[in-house]
Design a protein around this motif. Structure first.
Motif, PDB file in Angstrom:
ATOM      1  N   ARG A 159      10.361  53.486  37.665  1.00  0.00           N
ATOM      2  CA  ARG A 159       9.860  52.199  38.163  1.00  0.00           C
ATOM      3  C   ARG A 159      10.544  51.895  39.494  1.00  0.00           C
ATOM      4  O   ARG A 159      11.587  52.480  39.802  1.00  0.00           O
TER       5      ARG A 159
ATOM      6  N   LEU B 138       6.475  55.116  40.333  1.00  0.00           N
ATOM      7  CA  LEU B 138       5.220  55.293  39.591  1.00  0.00           C
ATOM      8  C   LEU B 138       4.376  54.029  39.578  1.00  0.00           C
ATOM      9  O   LEU B 138       3.190  54.077  39.261  1.00  0.00           O
TER      10      LEU B 138
ATOM     11  N   ILE C  10       7.957  66.171  26.334  1.00  0.00           N
ATOM     12  CA  ILE C  10       8.616  65.793  25.068  1.00  0.00           C
ATOM     13  C   ILE C  10       7.961  64.533  24.509  1.00  0.00           C
ATOM     14  O   ILE C  10       8.465  63.917  23.588  1.00  0.00           O
TER      15      ILE C  10
END
Ligand SMILES: NC(=O)c1ccc[n+]([C@@H]2O[C@H](COP(=O)([O-])OP(=O)(O)OC[C@H]3O[C@@H](n4cnc5c(N)ncnc54)[C@H](OP(=O)(O)O)[C@@H]3O)[C@@H](O)[C@H]2O)c1
Length: 305
Positions: free
Chosen positions: A178, A196, A235
């Motif tokens: 962020r 992002l 993951i």
């Protein structure tokens, strides 16, 4: 002994309760560990292994938390490789009662010696993030010096380890997160940061390894960034898209004594930093895992002072 248990998956961390439970027994190849510090990953409450054994039978009320640092107090019959009184740390079996308790029975092979100069709180913060990053980069991603890595969520538990280990291994590291995470990600060794929330992920171009800890749309769009012959390691569950000319690997971390040793050695000599947030006692653990405000870093339960 005191332990935290969960009985109902729908309740999440709000359903955690502090109870009295009998001390577990060390079976063959197990050790009983006097837990000094314990780590918990919220994601584990959505995994079947928290609720059932390997045959799918209900095992509630179960004790969550699968990272620990502590002292070996009993050896099971035939257990080798560790000794009573030894400081240890590691990642315990997902399908057995865990580490949010005063004692935990653990297979000896899941533990590694914890050097005397590494605090138990630090030891308990390392297994999942350190092993996941190591295995994703080197076992599954086959990272080589000079390659490029896109490390998603690089201010978080796993992502910060990915950024640091990849940088040390000689990779070119692009970290994401962020907007507020920019400086933290650069401090973990990333050469570039992608916000992002505001930047275009597609501007990254091509990379050799994407390490995805976020999934969803970010994971899907990241598959297209993998160069020919590269790897998308995730993951965050099965990948929603695969690289057109590369591998997609979705794995679950496992314990490994040698790799735990590699991780803790790097912490000792200052090459690796772990992010510890709130440290609480077992009595206060339920509140610590149900915070009213957003916290940064991993919550560690200090079971013994
Ligand atoms: N398969 C396995 O073996 C394995 C092993 C370990 C962990 N996991 C899973 O991997 C995930 C990450 O674990 P972790 O311990 O690293 O978690 P974490 O410490 O919360 O780190 C995740 C990081 O990604 C950031 N992030 C998440 N969504 C984002 C978005 N949409 N845009 C920008 N930044 C975003 C988070 O920021 P915010 O905190 O601001 O959201 C945080 O900095 C969890 O789901 C965990 O259950 C799986």
């Amino acid at each position: 002994m005191k332990a935290i248990v969960v009985t109902d998956q729908a309740e999440g961390t709000a359903g955690m309760t502090l109870v009295e439970r009998p001390e577990p027994e060390a079976a063959g190849n197990d050790v009983l560990v006097e837990v000094h510090a314990s780590g918990f990953t919220p994601g584990e409450l959505s995994w079947p292994s928290t609720w059932t054994d390997r045959l799918g039978r209900d095992r509630t009320p179960s004790i969550p938390g699968h990272e620990l640092a502590g002292v070996v107090s009993v050896l099971g019959y035939g257990t080798t490789g560790l000794s009573v009184g030894q400081r240890v740390f590691g990642l315990t079996d997902w399908t057995r009662d865990g580490t949010l308790a005063e004692f935990a029975a653990v297979e000896a092979r899941n533990l590694a010696p914890l050097p005397g100069d590494v605090d138990f709180t630090v030891g308990a913060s390392l297994p999942i993030s350190g092993l996941t990053a190591w295995q994703g980069l080197f076992e599954h991603g086959h990272l080589r010096p000079g390659q490029s890595v896109l490390a998603h969520g690089a201010a978080g538990g796993v992502g910060s380890m990915v950024a640091q280990l990849a940088r040390e291994a000689g990779a070119y590291v692009i970290g994401t997160g962020r907007a507020a995470d920019r400086q933290a990600v650069l401090d973990f060794g990333a050469m570039e940061f992608v916000d992002l929330e505001n930047d275009s992920l597609e501007d990254v171009g091509g990379v050799d390894v994407v390490f995805d800890v976020i999934g969803g749309d970010i994971g899907k769009r990241s598959a297209a960034l993998v160069r020919a012959g590269g790897t998308l390691v995730t993951i965050a569950g099965p990948p929603a898209a695969r690289p057109s000319d590369g591998l997609a690997i979705d794995f679950v971390v496992e314990s490994d004594r040698a790799q735990l040793g590699e991780v803790v050695q790097r912490v000792r000599d200052g090459r690796l930093r772990t992010v510890i947030g709130n440290v609480a006692t077992l009595d206060d653990a339920v509140a610590a895992f149900n915070p009213t405000e957003r916290t940064n870093g991993k919550t560690i339960i200090r079971v013994r002072p």
